[in-house]
Design an enzyme around this catalytic site. Structure first.
Site, PDB file in Angstrom:
ATOM      1  N   CYS A 193       0.751  -1.123  -0.218  1.00  0.00           N
ATOM      2  CA  CYS A 193       0.177   0.120   0.166  1.00  0.00           C
ATOM      3  C   CYS A 193       1.359   0.976   0.056  1.00  0.00           C
ATOM      4  O   CYS A 193       1.198   1.924   0.921  1.00  0.00           O
ATOM      5  CB  CYS A 193      -0.633  -0.047   0.999  1.00  0.00           C
TER       6      CYS A 193
ATOM      7  N   ALA B  91       1.861   4.488  -2.591  1.00  0.00           N
ATOM      8  CA  ALA B  91       1.274   5.965  -2.087  1.00  0.00           C
ATOM      9  C   ALA B  91       0.951   6.421  -0.719  1.00  0.00           C
ATOM     10  O   ALA B  91       0.209   5.954  -0.220  1.00  0.00           O
ATOM     11  CB  ALA B  91       0.045   6.168  -3.030  1.00  0.00           C
TER      12      ALA B  91
ATOM     13  N   GLY C 101       4.316   7.061  -1.349  1.00  0.00           N
ATOM     14  CA  GLY C 101       5.593   6.722  -1.758  1.00  0.00           C
ATOM     15  C   GLY C 101       6.701   7.265  -1.061  1.00  0.00           C
ATOM     16  O   GLY C 101       7.336   7.008  -1.177  1.00  0.00           O
ATOM     17  N   ASN C 102       6.089   7.484   0.179  1.00  0.00           N
ATOM     18  CA  ASN C 102       8.063   7.947   1.332  1.00  0.00           C
ATOM     19  C   ASN C 102       8.614   6.664   1.511  1.00  0.00           C
ATOM     20  O   ASN C 102       9.806   7.052   1.612  1.00  0.00           O
ATOM     21  CB  ASN C 102       7.050   8.753   2.863  1.00  0.00           C
TER      22      ASN C 102
ATOM     23  N   ASP D  60      -0.283  -0.007  -5.339  1.00  0.00           N
ATOM     24  CA  ASP D  60      -1.681   1.007  -4.963  1.00  0.00           C
ATOM     25  C   ASP D  60      -3.081   1.190  -5.351  1.00  0.00           C
ATOM     26  O   ASP D  60      -2.639   1.256  -6.586  1.00  0.00           O
ATOM     27  CB  ASP D  60      -1.224   2.521  -4.221  1.00  0.00           C
TER      28      ASP D  60
ATOM     29  N   CYS E 275      -0.800   4.332  10.986  1.00  0.00           N
ATOM     30  CA  CYS E 275      -0.857   5.396  12.135  1.00  0.00           C
ATOM     31  C   CYS E 275      -1.729   5.082  12.723  1.00  0.00           C
ATOM     32  O   CYS E 275      -2.520   6.586  13.091  1.00  0.00           O
ATOM     33  CB  CYS E 275      -0.594   6.929  11.111  1.00  0.00           C
TER      34      CYS E 275
HETATM   35  N1  SAM Z   1       3.292   3.600   2.632  1.00  0.00           N
HETATM   36  C1  SAM Z   1       2.738   4.791   1.923  1.00  0.00           C
HETATM   37  C2  SAM Z   1       3.734   6.324   2.541  1.00  0.00           C
HETATM   38  O1  SAM Z   1       4.443   5.773   3.558  1.00  0.00           O
HETATM   39  O2  SAM Z   1       3.521   7.009   1.703  1.00  0.00           O
HETATM   40  C3  SAM Z   1       1.235   5.046   2.573  1.00  0.00           C
HETATM   41  C4  SAM Z   1       0.383   4.631   2.441  1.00  0.00           C
HETATM   42  S1  SAM Z   1      -1.097   5.023   3.087  1.00  0.00           S
HETATM   43  C5  SAM Z   1      -1.358   4.631   4.879  1.00  0.00           C
HETATM   44  C6  SAM Z   1      -2.409   3.639   2.849  1.00  0.00           C
HETATM   45  C7  SAM Z   1      -2.133   2.949   1.173  1.00  0.00           C
HETATM   46  O3  SAM Z   1      -3.095   2.151   1.048  1.00  0.00           O
HETATM   47  C8  SAM Z   1      -3.277   3.995   0.583  1.00  0.00           C
HETATM   48  O4  SAM Z   1      -2.950   5.226  -0.325  1.00  0.00           O
HETATM   49  C9  SAM Z   1      -4.494   3.164  -0.194  1.00  0.00           C
HETATM   50  O5  SAM Z   1      -5.294   3.753  -1.777  1.00  0.00           O
HETATM   51  C10 SAM Z   1      -3.514   2.179  -0.379  1.00  0.00           C
HETATM   52  N2  SAM Z   1      -4.637   1.218  -0.732  1.00  0.00           N
HETATM   53  C11 SAM Z   1      -6.072   0.347   0.567  1.00  0.00           C
HETATM   54  N3  SAM Z   1      -6.058  -0.327  -0.317  1.00  0.00           N
HETATM   55  C12 SAM Z   1      -5.350  -1.186  -0.801  1.00  0.00           C
HETATM   56  C13 SAM Z   1      -5.423  -2.199  -1.780  1.00  0.00           C
HETATM   57  N4  SAM Z   1      -6.559  -3.124  -1.671  1.00  0.00           N
HETATM   58  N5  SAM Z   1      -4.156  -2.189  -2.454  1.00  0.00           N
HETATM   59  C14 SAM Z   1      -3.574  -1.689  -2.890  1.00  0.00           C
HETATM   60  N6  SAM Z   1      -3.541  -0.352  -2.118  1.00  0.00           N
HETATM   61  C15 SAM Z   1      -4.335   0.204  -1.568  1.00  0.00           C
END
Ligand code: SAM
Length: 308
Positions: free
Chosen positions: A110, A112, A114-115, A134, A235
């Site tokens: 998951c 985006a 992308g950090n 993502d 988080c």
């Molecule tokens: N790891 C990222 C970073 O550090 O920049 C932050 C991720 S954010 C907490 C969670 C992400 O999970 C969201 O961008 C969301 O779109 C994605 N997401 C939710 N369900 C998903 C799935 N089934 N498969 C892939 N990505 C998913």
């Protein structure tokens, strides 16, 4: 080393190294930042007494600098060029805990914006391969721009549901490390007025739905045949998304065991849970970070190659 990528670039560090944080730091070009030297205070005292234009090396992570509150580096040339990444300290923990060696094949489930992917790419110095997934098209578009700006070159982005990936697909055969940083309530995020965001108003139904998604995504990650290690992070401050998810996954998957994350980190998971002592939490009042949770699973079963 090679100047292509990193959380910290073009920095000269000198000093006597006591506490690992007495530094003389020069960021080339802009000259706006101050220098902290000869500090003999306790580490956390030092963090809390940082003044405007001061910064220090982080107490736990070598590739992280800590700046005084309200420092805004968004207009700084280093940020604009993608030489540094701005990220809450807690969000730097998962990539460090996953700690893939150079040349590894890694999945960020998951990913985006992308950090954490960029941080992983930095840790493996742009070697190996990162497959980053993502669901959200807009966020993965942003991620493409940010990772390119940061000089990430070993990552393939997939705008698709990680749950629909086939773990036995040939291209994932060398994947040994997976990061699971799924959608969560975000209840640990502290806003600019130092209030927890959204801790109220989160219904039981929302928590149930998120935690069952989190369990599913972790279980799917554990299906990858050559996986050795998986890090789970949120988080969120909610037990339902943290310790309870970890306990549920362990109950259903006997091939993986919990490892103790950063034993020297004193802020552990919730007492009164079986898994708490192995996991870590972070929070604004204890660690000067957002509210965060990290768990580490490692494969227990020994895999033997079939004799030809
Ligand atoms: N790891 C990222 C970073 O550090 O920049 C932050 C991720 S954010 C907490 C969670 C992400 O999970 C969201 O961008 C969301 O779109 C994605 N997401 C939710 N369900 C998903 C799935 N089934 N498969 C892939 N990505 C998913």
């Amino acid at each position: 080393g090679n100047g292509i990528l990193g959380m910290i670039m073009n920095i000269t560090i000198s000093g006597n190294g006591i506490l690992g944080m007495i530094i003389n730091l020069k960021i080339s070009g802009n000259g706006i930042l101050g220098i902290i030297m000869n500090i003999t205070m306790d580490g956390y005292q030092c963090v809390s007494s940082l003044k405007k234009k001061q910064f220090m090396k982080d107490l736990h992570f070598d590739d992280l600098l800590v700046f005084a509150p309200n420092t805004d580096l968004h207009d700084n040339v280093l940020y604009q060029q993608g030489d540094i990444i701005l990220q809450d300290k807690a969000s730097c923990i998962p990539a460090h805990v996953l700690c893939p060696p150079l040349g590894s094949h890694v999945i960020d489930t998951c990913a985006a914006p992308g950090n954490k992917t960029s941080h992983l790419a930095s840790i493996i110095n742009n070697t190996g391969k990162i497959y980053a997934f993502d669901l959200d098209t807009k966020r993965i578009g942003t991620m493409g721009n940010l990772t390119a700006k940061a000089g990430v070159m070993n990552t393939q982005l997939f705008n698709q549901d990680f749950l629909k990936t086939n773990p036995t697909d040939n291209k994932f055969q060398k994947v040994e490390y997976i990061l699971v940083d799924p959608s969560c309530t975000g209840s640990g995020i502290v806003n600019r007025n130092d209030h927890l965001m959204g801790a109220q108003g989160i219904t039981k139904a929302r928590l149930r739905s998120l935690s069952s998604f989190q369990v599913m995504i972790l279980k799917h990650a554990m299906e990858f045949p050559n996986l050795k290690r998986v890090v789970y992070s949120t988080c969120s401050v909610h037990r339902e998304e943290n310790e309870d998810v970890v306990a549920e996954v362990l109950k259903c998957n006997k091939n993986f065991a919990l490892k103790t994350v950063m034993p020297s980190w004193t802020h552990r998971g919730l007492e009164g849970t079986d898994v708490g002592k192995h996991c870590i939490r972070a929070s604004a009042n204890v660690d000067f970070t957002n509210g965060f949770f990290v768990a580490l699973f490692e494969r227990t079963e020994m895999k033997f190659e079939k004799q030809a």
